[in-house]
Design a protein around this motif. Structure first.
Motif, PDB file in Angstrom:
ATOM      1  N   GLU A  30      53.804   7.049   3.629  1.00 27.76           N
ATOM      2  CA  GLU A  30      53.698   5.948   4.591  1.00 27.76           C
ATOM      3  C   GLU A  30      53.893   4.611   3.889  1.00 27.76           C
ATOM      4  O   GLU A  30      54.584   3.731   4.411  1.00 27.76           O
ATOM      5  CB  GLU A  30      52.343   5.984   5.291  1.00 27.76           C
ATOM      6  CG  GLU A  30      52.201   7.093   6.293  1.00 27.76           C
ATOM      7  CD  GLU A  30      50.811   7.162   6.899  1.00 27.76           C
ATOM      8  OE1 GLU A  30      50.031   6.182   6.760  1.00 27.76           O
ATOM      9  OE2 GLU A  30      50.497   8.190   7.516  1.00 27.76           O
ATOM     10  N   THR A  31      53.304   4.466   2.716  1.00 27.81           N
ATOM     11  CA  THR A  31      53.455   3.230   1.949  1.00 27.81           C
ATOM     12  C   THR A  31      54.910   3.008   1.581  1.00 27.81           C
ATOM     13  O   THR A  31      55.439   1.894   1.715  1.00 27.81           O
ATOM     14  CB  THR A  31      52.584   3.268   0.677  1.00 27.81           C
ATOM     15  OG1 THR A  31      51.216   3.374   1.065  1.00 27.81           O
ATOM     16  CG2 THR A  31      52.776   2.026  -0.178  1.00 27.81           C
ATOM     17  N   TRP A  32      55.582   4.074   1.132  1.00 28.00           N
ATOM     18  CA  TRP A  32      56.993   3.946   0.773  1.00 28.00           C
ATOM     19  C   TRP A  32      57.843   3.564   1.978  1.00 28.00           C
ATOM     20  O   TRP A  32      58.752   2.747   1.865  1.00 28.00           O
ATOM     21  CB  TRP A  32      57.507   5.233   0.152  1.00 28.00           C
ATOM     22  CG  TRP A  32      56.875   5.553  -1.174  1.00 28.00           C
ATOM     23  CD1 TRP A  32      56.296   4.679  -2.049  1.00 28.00           C
ATOM     24  CD2 TRP A  32      56.742   6.839  -1.760  1.00 28.00           C
ATOM     25  NE1 TRP A  32      55.813   5.355  -3.141  1.00 28.00           N
ATOM     26  CE2 TRP A  32      56.081   6.675  -2.999  1.00 28.00           C
ATOM     27  CE3 TRP A  32      57.124   8.123  -1.369  1.00 28.00           C
ATOM     28  CZ2 TRP A  32      55.805   7.740  -3.838  1.00 28.00           C
ATOM     29  CZ3 TRP A  32      56.848   9.174  -2.215  1.00 28.00           C
ATOM     30  CH2 TRP A  32      56.191   8.989  -3.431  1.00 28.00           C
ATOM     31  N   LEU A  82      42.545  16.574   0.096  1.00 30.57           N
ATOM     32  CA  LEU A  82      42.573  15.220  -0.432  1.00 30.57           C
ATOM     33  C   LEU A  82      43.950  14.893  -1.018  1.00 30.57           C
ATOM     34  O   LEU A  82      44.499  13.817  -0.778  1.00 30.57           O
ATOM     35  CB  LEU A  82      41.492  15.059  -1.496  1.00 30.57           C
ATOM     36  CG  LEU A  82      41.270  13.678  -2.074  1.00 30.57           C
ATOM     37  CD1 LEU A  82      40.867  12.694  -0.981  1.00 30.57           C
ATOM     38  CD2 LEU A  82      40.190  13.742  -3.142  1.00 30.57           C
ATOM     39  N   LEU A  83      44.515  15.838  -1.747  1.00 32.78           N
ATOM     40  CA  LEU A  83      45.842  15.640  -2.319  1.00 32.78           C
ATOM     41  C   LEU A  83      46.898  15.497  -1.221  1.00 32.78           C
ATOM     42  O   LEU A  83      47.762  14.622  -1.287  1.00 32.78           O
ATOM     43  CB  LEU A  83      46.200  16.801  -3.255  1.00 32.78           C
ATOM     44  CG  LEU A  83      47.549  16.713  -3.956  1.00 32.78           C
ATOM     45  CD1 LEU A  83      47.657  15.433  -4.782  1.00 32.78           C
ATOM     46  CD2 LEU A  83      47.759  17.937  -4.835  1.00 32.78           C
ATOM     47  N   ALA A  84      46.815  16.317  -0.187  1.00 35.93           N
ATOM     48  CA  ALA A  84      47.767  16.231   0.925  1.00 35.93           C
ATOM     49  C   ALA A  84      47.638  14.884   1.634  1.00 35.93           C
ATOM     50  O   ALA A  84      48.650  14.255   1.987  1.00 35.93           O
ATOM     51  CB  ALA A  84      47.532  17.373   1.906  1.00 35.93           C
ATOM     52  N   THR A  85      46.406  14.417   1.821  1.00 36.60           N
ATOM     53  CA  THR A  85      46.182  13.113   2.446  1.00 36.60           C
ATOM     54  C   THR A  85      46.785  12.007   1.594  1.00 36.60           C
ATOM     55  O   THR A  85      47.455  11.103   2.099  1.00 36.60           O
ATOM     56  CB  THR A  85      44.673  12.863   2.646  1.00 36.60           C
ATOM     57  OG1 THR A  85      44.158  13.871   3.506  1.00 36.60           O
ATOM     58  CG2 THR A  85      44.402  11.497   3.225  1.00 36.60           C
ATOM     59  N   TYR A  86      46.564  12.094   0.300  1.00 41.10           N
ATOM     60  CA  TYR A  86      47.114  11.096  -0.615  1.00 41.10           C
ATOM     61  C   TYR A  86      48.642  11.088  -0.547  1.00 41.10           C
ATOM     62  O   TYR A  86      49.267  10.019  -0.507  1.00 41.10           O
ATOM     63  CB  TYR A  86      46.642  11.359  -2.045  1.00 41.10           C
ATOM     64  CG  TYR A  86      47.290  10.444  -3.040  1.00 41.10           C
ATOM     65  CD1 TYR A  86      46.904   9.106  -3.129  1.00 41.10           C
ATOM     66  CD2 TYR A  86      48.304  10.895  -3.868  1.00 41.10           C
ATOM     67  CE1 TYR A  86      47.512   8.247  -4.025  1.00 41.10           C
ATOM     68  CE2 TYR A  86      48.923  10.044  -4.771  1.00 41.10           C
ATOM     69  CZ  TYR A  86      48.519   8.723  -4.845  1.00 41.10           C
ATOM     70  OH  TYR A  86      49.137   7.877  -5.726  1.00 41.10           O
ATOM     71  N   MET A  87      49.242  12.261  -0.498  1.00 39.62           N
ATOM     72  CA  MET A  87      50.700  12.352  -0.435  1.00 39.62           C
ATOM     73  C   MET A  87      51.229  11.719   0.847  1.00 39.62           C
ATOM     74  O   MET A  87      52.221  10.977   0.827  1.00 39.62           O
ATOM     75  CB  MET A  87      51.141  13.811  -0.553  1.00 39.62           C
ATOM     76  CG  MET A  87      50.888  14.395  -1.932  1.00 39.62           C
ATOM     77  SD  MET A  87      51.102  16.192  -2.013  1.00 39.62           S
ATOM     78  CE  MET A  87      52.855  16.344  -1.768  1.00 39.62           C
ATOM     79  N   ARG A  88      50.542  11.977   1.976  1.00 35.08           N
ATOM     80  CA  ARG A  88      50.956  11.360   3.251  1.00 35.08           C
ATOM     81  C   ARG A  88      50.848   9.844   3.180  1.00 35.08           C
ATOM     82  O   ARG A  88      51.736   9.124   3.635  1.00 35.08           O
ATOM     83  CB  ARG A  88      50.086  11.879   4.395  1.00 35.08           C
ATOM     84  CG  ARG A  88      50.543  13.191   4.951  1.00 35.08           C
ATOM     85  CD  ARG A  88      49.773  13.562   6.227  1.00 35.08           C
ATOM     86  NE  ARG A  88      49.620  14.994   6.275  1.00 35.08           N
ATOM     87  CZ  ARG A  88      48.571  15.679   5.818  1.00 35.08           C
ATOM     88  NH1 ARG A  88      47.533  15.057   5.323  1.00 35.08           N
ATOM     89  NH2 ARG A  88      48.547  16.987   5.880  1.00 35.08           N
ATOM     90  N   GLU A  89      49.755   9.356   2.600  1.00 33.30           N
ATOM     91  CA  GLU A  89      49.561   7.912   2.475  1.00 33.30           C
ATOM     92  C   GLU A  89      50.637   7.293   1.589  1.00 33.30           C
ATOM     93  O   GLU A  89      51.126   6.199   1.879  1.00 33.30           O
ATOM     94  CB  GLU A  89      48.170   7.600   1.937  1.00 33.30           C
ATOM     95  CG  GLU A  89      47.068   7.871   2.941  1.00 33.30           C
ATOM     96  CD  GLU A  89      45.667   7.731   2.368  1.00 33.30           C
ATOM     97  OE1 GLU A  89      45.519   7.442   1.157  1.00 33.30           O
ATOM     98  OE2 GLU A  89      44.711   7.906   3.144  1.00 33.30           O
TER      99      GLU A  89
END
Length: 82
Positions: free
Chosen positions: A39-41, A29-36
């Motif tokens: 992507e947002t940045w 979940l943390l890795a997914t959040y970091m990827r998101e």
């Protein structure tokens, strides 16, 4: 390459608990959040670049929206080059 990350123990416990309540793997979940986040940045960076280019070209955001719509219509009709 794996990297060790230090997180406040109480914060991690809370996050881990809440993730597990939702039947989610906290590390995944943390890795997914970091990827998101990344992507947002990148999206925000692209948006700033587009706004800068629009400003320099003298066009407005409405012009850009219309150009994108026109491109999409052409592509759907088979007349586009994409």
């Amino acid at each position: 390459m794996a990297k060790d990350i230090r997180v406040d123990a109480k914060l991690w416990e809370q996050f881990e608990h809440m993730a597990k309540e939702r039947r989610r793997n906290p590390l995944r979940l943390l890795a997914t959040y970091m990827r998101e986040c990344m992507e947002t940045w990148e999206d925000e960076k692209l948006d700033r670049e587009i706004r800068r280019d629009l400003h320099r070209s003298g066009h407005t955001e409405a012009d850009a929206v219309e150009l994108v719509r026109k491109f999409r219509r052409q592509r759907r009709s088979g007349n586009g080059t994409a």
